[in-house]
Scaffold this motif. Sequence first.
Motif, short mmCIF file in Angstrom:
data_model
loop_
_atom_site.label_atom_id
_atom_site.label_comp_id
_atom_site.label_asym_id
_atom_site.label_seq_id
_atom_site.Cartn_x
_atom_site.Cartn_y
_atom_site.Cartn_z
N ARG A 1 0.82 -1.22 0.00
CA ARG A 1 0.00 0.00 0.00
C ARG A 1 0.85 1.26 0.00
O ARG A 1 0.48 2.29 -0.57
CB ARG A 1 -0.93 -0.01 1.23
CG ARG A 1 -1.87 1.19 1.26
CD ARG A 1 -2.86 1.16 0.10
NE ARG A 1 -3.54 2.46 -0.04
CZ ARG A 1 -3.36 3.30 -1.04
NH1 ARG A 1 -2.51 3.00 -2.02
NH2 ARG A 1 -4.02 4.43 -1.10
N SER B 1 -3.37 -4.79 1.39
CA SER B 1 -2.08 -4.29 0.89
C SER B 1 -1.36 -3.43 1.91
O SER B 1 -0.17 -3.15 1.76
CB SER B 1 -2.29 -3.49 -0.41
OG SER B 1 -3.09 -2.35 -0.16
N ASN B 2 -2.05 -2.99 2.97
CA ASN B 2 -1.38 -2.24 4.04
C ASN B 2 -0.81 -3.15 5.12
O ASN B 2 -0.30 -2.69 6.13
CB ASN B 2 -2.34 -1.22 4.66
CG ASN B 2 -3.52 -1.87 5.36
OD1 ASN B 2 -3.64 -3.09 5.43
ND2 ASN B 2 -4.41 -1.04 5.89
N LYS C 1 -6.43 -2.85 -1.50
CA LYS C 1 -6.47 -1.75 -0.54
C LYS C 1 -7.58 -1.94 0.50
O LYS C 1 -7.46 -1.48 1.63
CB LYS C 1 -6.72 -0.42 -1.26
CG LYS C 1 -5.67 -0.02 -2.27
CD LYS C 1 -6.11 1.28 -2.92
CE LYS C 1 -5.25 1.61 -4.12
NZ LYS C 1 -5.72 2.84 -4.80
#
Length: 661
Positions: A291, A514-515, A545
């Motif tokens: 991310r 994605s983080n 995300k």
Amino acid sequence: MRHYSFTDTERYQMTGLVDYTNLYSLPELWHKTAILFKDSVALIDPHAKPSVTLTYQQLYQHIQQFATGIQRLELPQDGKENIPCRVALFADNSPRWLIADQGIMLAGAADAVRSAAADRDELLYILKHSGSIGLVVENMKTYHQLCPELYQFSLQWVVLLSDETVDNTLPFKQLNFSQIMTLGSTHPLQPIHANHQTLATLIYTSGTTGQPKGVMLTHGNLIHQLVAASAIIQPCVGDRTLSILPTWHSFGRIGEYFTLSQGCTQIYTNRRYLKQDLQTFTPQYMVGVPRLWESIYEGIQKSFRDKPPRMQKLITKFLTISQQYIKVVRLCKGLDLQNLNPSRSQFVKAWVKTILLSPLHFLGEMIVYKKIQQATGGKVKQLISGGGSLAKHLEDFFEIVGIEILVGYGLTETSPVLTARRQHRNLRGASGLPLANTEIKIVDLDNRTTLPPGKPGLVMAKGPQIMQGYYLNPQATKNAIDEDGWFDTGDMGWLTPDNQLVLTGRAKDTIVLSNGENKEPQPIEDACLRSPYIDQIMLVGQDQKSLGALIVPNLEALAQALVQAGVGDSQATVPKNESPTHQVIEGQIDLNSPIVRNLFRQELNRQVRDRAGYRADDQITQFELIEEPFTIENGLLTQTLKIRRNLVADRYRDRIHQMFG
């Protein structure tokens, strides 16, 4: 004591100044770095008030003082073998976090770590489950957040990482950071002898039941990561690295330990100041999750859109040419994941095309890509990515513009790194080779037989970085690690002929965004099923995300809702084998009509927000309504009526891709 053995090649690649294979415990590292890098700057926090700069010698002194201070507050040393007393550490990125983390270990305890911003009930659960006798918190705000339940625990003391005024009327001792450091400066440190089998930290991670599980990582687990990472990247003393990942997260934490072990200067940043700090400090390295790279990419794309039309066309033309260029270069080097063994004719064609395209690519580098590199400060040697697979468009873009990303793979339970890509063989789309002394095998999901290279299956791992187990949860430990020491990662993948791991998805339910955040779908799905309009639901979003969902609607309830809204009639159904209409008429429901989609969007928002323990990233931002229910007959449900997630994801792959496209 356990030492690690390495091949001559690995030792050649490990160019660090310290032989960390001889460390007994992690805190010994700081004494060694204080001698080697003495007056070099270790930490800079430009956004603290006032700003903080610490040399390696000062960092070691601060760690010693903190350790001595909490020893004076009492740290029982009569625990079980290799299980020292625990101290909870609820705080976020700062030099004081590192001082507290390593001070706790140096004092002879293990820390149980979590963000100060975590859910209150989760923090209280960790505090109780870990049996912590002490608590280190970010500030009085975090402390008050945990009251009044905090008084019910058998805490002996609380330390603030701020310098706020403490409350001396409490049933336990409370000191602020300055007070604990002053206490530590007036007494000698009591030596504690830890070893590779001694528990160093508990990192709590989500479980399928909703209660977090305490991953037990030893000093040996963490030391292995320091030593093995030296074969991946070789920083120079004084190289700068930006720290943005949560330091209580296993990946951000080991990244911080490693770069500091090499004499780097670590600068603390955050999303607000990232763009500014990239320009101010021009880092050589960054450790992050997909991310983060996506946000940098989006910022660059925005800058493209702000250019005059003619410049936009020129940039687009160069990127298109360079896209072709990197593809043929990969093929020539044997780094095309879709064609690892090209034929002679394919190789010759690619080689010729490389010669033809290279002048235009290098022209693009001079005119466009050099300026793009300035977006990351212009001095980046490598970006280190973990916490999920990297999207193809990011792989391609950063390769085109000349910013190298090395992707690694692992889990909290594996300290965390199992595999990583090497600079000399950076196979885009893969997760790299196993670290030193690490074994990876692919097994059949049903019978656990080992599969050959190229055959997808369940990823199993074995090595010195595998956790000791889940704290006070022997059954979960047994389920995760077999009798031979093989850890079930829950991921699906395959191995290339040269042993590079390629991930293809999750076998277990956990979704990794994605983080880097882990999401257990079941509790969120259960909340959504409270809606009368949702018959079945399966969350998706691996490496995305945000979360998405495949939804089988309750057509009867939906038809009634549409009638009440004045659209269609009570007998409305979705026609089979027909194209959906654009309105609800004559007994037909268009699942793509605005009124239907708005209804489901409102339902998802309401049900997810009303769920206990709701967090902002629980929100489902994308969804697809599908006509065919999940059944035993079509193979999408097990005999016990559980959704076969991997099969559903495979069947609706195109729609999931379209959902996030």
